[in-house]
Design an enzyme around this catalytic site. Structure first.
Site, PDB file in Angstrom:
ATOM      1  N   HIS A  42      -9.639   1.344   4.464  1.00  0.00           N
ATOM      2  CA  HIS A  42      -8.403   1.566   5.224  1.00  0.00           C
ATOM      3  C   HIS A  42      -8.672   2.541   6.368  1.00  0.00           C
ATOM      4  O   HIS A  42      -9.456   3.482   6.217  1.00  0.00           O
ATOM      5  CB  HIS A  42      -7.314   2.107   4.290  1.00  0.00           C
ATOM      6  N   GLY A  79       2.870  -1.090   4.318  1.00  0.00           N
ATOM      7  CA  GLY A  79       2.818   0.326   3.957  1.00  0.00           C
ATOM      8  C   GLY A  79       4.227   0.850   3.715  1.00  0.00           C
ATOM      9  O   GLY A  79       4.825   0.636   2.661  1.00  0.00           O
ATOM     10  N   GLY A  80       4.772   1.528   4.717  1.00  0.00           N
ATOM     11  CA  GLY A  80       6.086   2.186   4.598  1.00  0.00           C
ATOM     12  C   GLY A  80       7.161   1.314   3.956  1.00  0.00           C
ATOM     13  O   GLY A  80       7.867   1.762   3.047  1.00  0.00           O
ATOM     14  N   ASN A 127       0.864  -1.183   0.000  1.00  0.00           N
ATOM     15  CA  ASN A 127       0.000   0.000   0.000  1.00  0.00           C
ATOM     16  C   ASN A 127       0.899   1.230   0.000  1.00  0.00           C
ATOM     17  O   ASN A 127       1.466   1.594   1.018  1.00  0.00           O
ATOM     18  CB  ASN A 127      -0.888  -0.027   1.254  1.00  0.00           C
ATOM     19  N   TRP A 128       1.014   1.839  -1.184  1.00  0.00           N
ATOM     20  CA  TRP A 128       1.919   2.992  -1.307  1.00  0.00           C
ATOM     21  C   TRP A 128       1.318   4.276  -0.723  1.00  0.00           C
ATOM     22  O   TRP A 128       1.986   5.287  -0.623  1.00  0.00           O
ATOM     23  CB  TRP A 128       2.281   3.213  -2.782  1.00  0.00           C
ATOM     24  N   LYS A 129       0.023   4.259  -0.429  1.00  0.00           N
ATOM     25  CA  LYS A 129      -0.666   5.472   0.058  1.00  0.00           C
ATOM     26  C   LYS A 129      -0.390   6.636  -0.916  1.00  0.00           C
ATOM     27  O   LYS A 129      -0.297   6.400  -2.119  1.00  0.00           O
ATOM     28  CB  LYS A 129      -0.238   5.773   1.485  1.00  0.00           C
ATOM     29  N   SER A 176       3.077  -1.819  10.346  1.00  0.00           N
ATOM     30  CA  SER A 176       4.516  -1.826  10.645  1.00  0.00           C
ATOM     31  C   SER A 176       5.233  -3.121  10.262  1.00  0.00           C
ATOM     32  O   SER A 176       6.198  -3.520  10.922  1.00  0.00           O
ATOM     33  CB  SER A 176       4.752  -1.500  12.128  1.00  0.00           C
ATOM     34  N   GLU A 198      -5.640  -4.820  10.598  1.00  0.00           N
ATOM     35  CA  GLU A 198      -4.678  -3.738  10.786  1.00  0.00           C
ATOM     36  C   GLU A 198      -5.005  -2.968  12.063  1.00  0.00           C
ATOM     37  O   GLU A 198      -5.812  -2.017  12.026  1.00  0.00           O
ATOM     38  CB  GLU A 198      -4.726  -2.773   9.595  1.00  0.00           C
ATOM     39  N   GLY A 219       2.122   2.491  10.894  1.00  0.00           N
ATOM     40  CA  GLY A 219       3.103   3.569  10.804  1.00  0.00           C
ATOM     41  C   GLY A 219       3.817   3.897  12.107  1.00  0.00           C
ATOM     42  O   GLY A 219       4.529   4.900  12.195  1.00  0.00           O
ATOM     43  N   GLU A 226      -7.091   4.954   7.510  1.00  0.00           N
ATOM     44  CA  GLU A 226      -6.859   6.373   7.199  1.00  0.00           C
ATOM     45  C   GLU A 226      -8.072   6.973   6.499  1.00  0.00           C
ATOM     46  O   GLU A 226      -8.432   8.125   6.733  1.00  0.00           O
ATOM     47  CB  GLU A 226      -5.588   6.511   6.339  1.00  0.00           C
TER      48      GLU A 226
HETATM   49  P1  PGA Z   1       2.617   0.604   7.641  1.00  0.00           P
HETATM   50  O1  PGA Z   1       1.189   0.792   6.955  1.00  0.00           O
HETATM   51  O2  PGA Z   1       3.188  -0.692   7.133  1.00  0.00           O
HETATM   52  O3  PGA Z   1       3.410   1.795   7.193  1.00  0.00           O
HETATM   53  O4  PGA Z   1       2.405   0.573   9.103  1.00  0.00           O
HETATM   54  C1  PGA Z   1       0.328  -0.294   6.759  1.00  0.00           C
HETATM   55  C2  PGA Z   1      -0.980   0.172   6.215  1.00  0.00           C
HETATM   56  O5  PGA Z   1      -1.441   1.274   6.554  1.00  0.00           O
HETATM   57  O6  PGA Z   1      -1.623  -0.526   5.417  1.00  0.00           O
END
Ligand code: PGA
Length: 243
Positions: free
Chosen positions: A89, A226-227, A7-9, A205, A160, A166, A91
């Protein structure tokens, strides 16, 4: 066979995408890889022909078409051969007012176009501390799948925990297993005949230091990254996981 989802956001660029495609050109692991960059980068899909490598959207509109500026429909995704989409998600739930009701409609839109939903669910820190996380997860699942028939479709559920996204903090593997087992129980109640159509992945994470212990669990069908998915070499290593 695990699902490794990136997930590149709101990150990435054409050069980064090209770097990934070069890195994955020789990919021959048996894990499924789903790369979810921002929508504009999805248009390069036709040039991709890598085994077990797919692209996915980070979102989809609950509407079919019409005066909804900025939206992208499930039909448009399917037209562009995008057959995975993240939905719900945290967010989007917390920052962009995505409700369980909207998520339910989005899942219906996706399934009607044969797109596999990657539904994100998970508790916040308050719910974890108050030991009400199971109720929170149960509610999210019941509402997301209200009046949905899945037949032979595959659905990915990403557990999640919001407090892990994050932050660099991940739950103990026993906590991840406990929630994955709980999700399976709920899905068995909702879909007694099709429970095997649900794949449950973990997100929050995930990185090079912890992916092996997470993916080694038989209760974990994959990870949503994500990151750490923004670095082609790290992500490639995760995608090459072998039990
Ligand atoms: P993260 O994000 O790996 O940076 O914690 C995961 C996500 O939001 O899907």
């Amino acid at each position: 066979m695990k699902y490794i989802i990136a997930n590149w956001k709101l990150n990435g660029s054409k050069p980064l995408l090209n770097e990934f495609l070069n890195q994955f050109a020789t990919y021959n692991s048996h894990n499924y890889v789903v790369l979810c960059p921002p929508h504009l980068l999805l248009s390069d899909l036709d040039s991709i022909n890598i085994d077990n490598f797919f692209m996915g959207s980070q979102n989809v509109s609950e509407f079919t078409n019409g005066a909804f500026t900025g939206e992208i429909s499930a039909e448009m995704l399917a037209d562009n051969k995008i057959f995975y989409s993240i939905v719900g998600h945290s967010e989007r739930r917390t920052l962009l007012a995505e409700t369980n009701e909207k998520i339910n409609i989005k899942i219906k839109q996706l399934l009607s176009h044969n797109i596999t939903p990657i539904l994100c669910i998970g508790e916040n820190l308050e719910q974890r501390d108050a030991n009400t996380f199971k109720q929170a997860i149960d509610l999210q699942l019941e509402k997301a799948f209200k009046n949905i028939k899945i037949d032979d479709k595959t659905i990915i559920i990403a557990y999640e925990p919001i407090w892990s996204i994050g932050t660099g903090v991940i739950p103990e593997i026993s906590q991840i297993n406990e929630v994955h087992e709980f999700i399976k129980t709920i899905m068995k109640q909702l879909y007694p005949k099709n429970v095997n159509r649900f794949k449950i992945v973990y997100g929050g994470s995930v990185n090079l230091k912890n992916y092996q212990i997470i993916l080694s669990s038989s209760l974990v069908d994959g990870v949503l990254v994500g990151g750490a998915s923004l670095d082609s070499k790290s992500f490639y290593e995760i995608c090459n996981f072998k039990n």
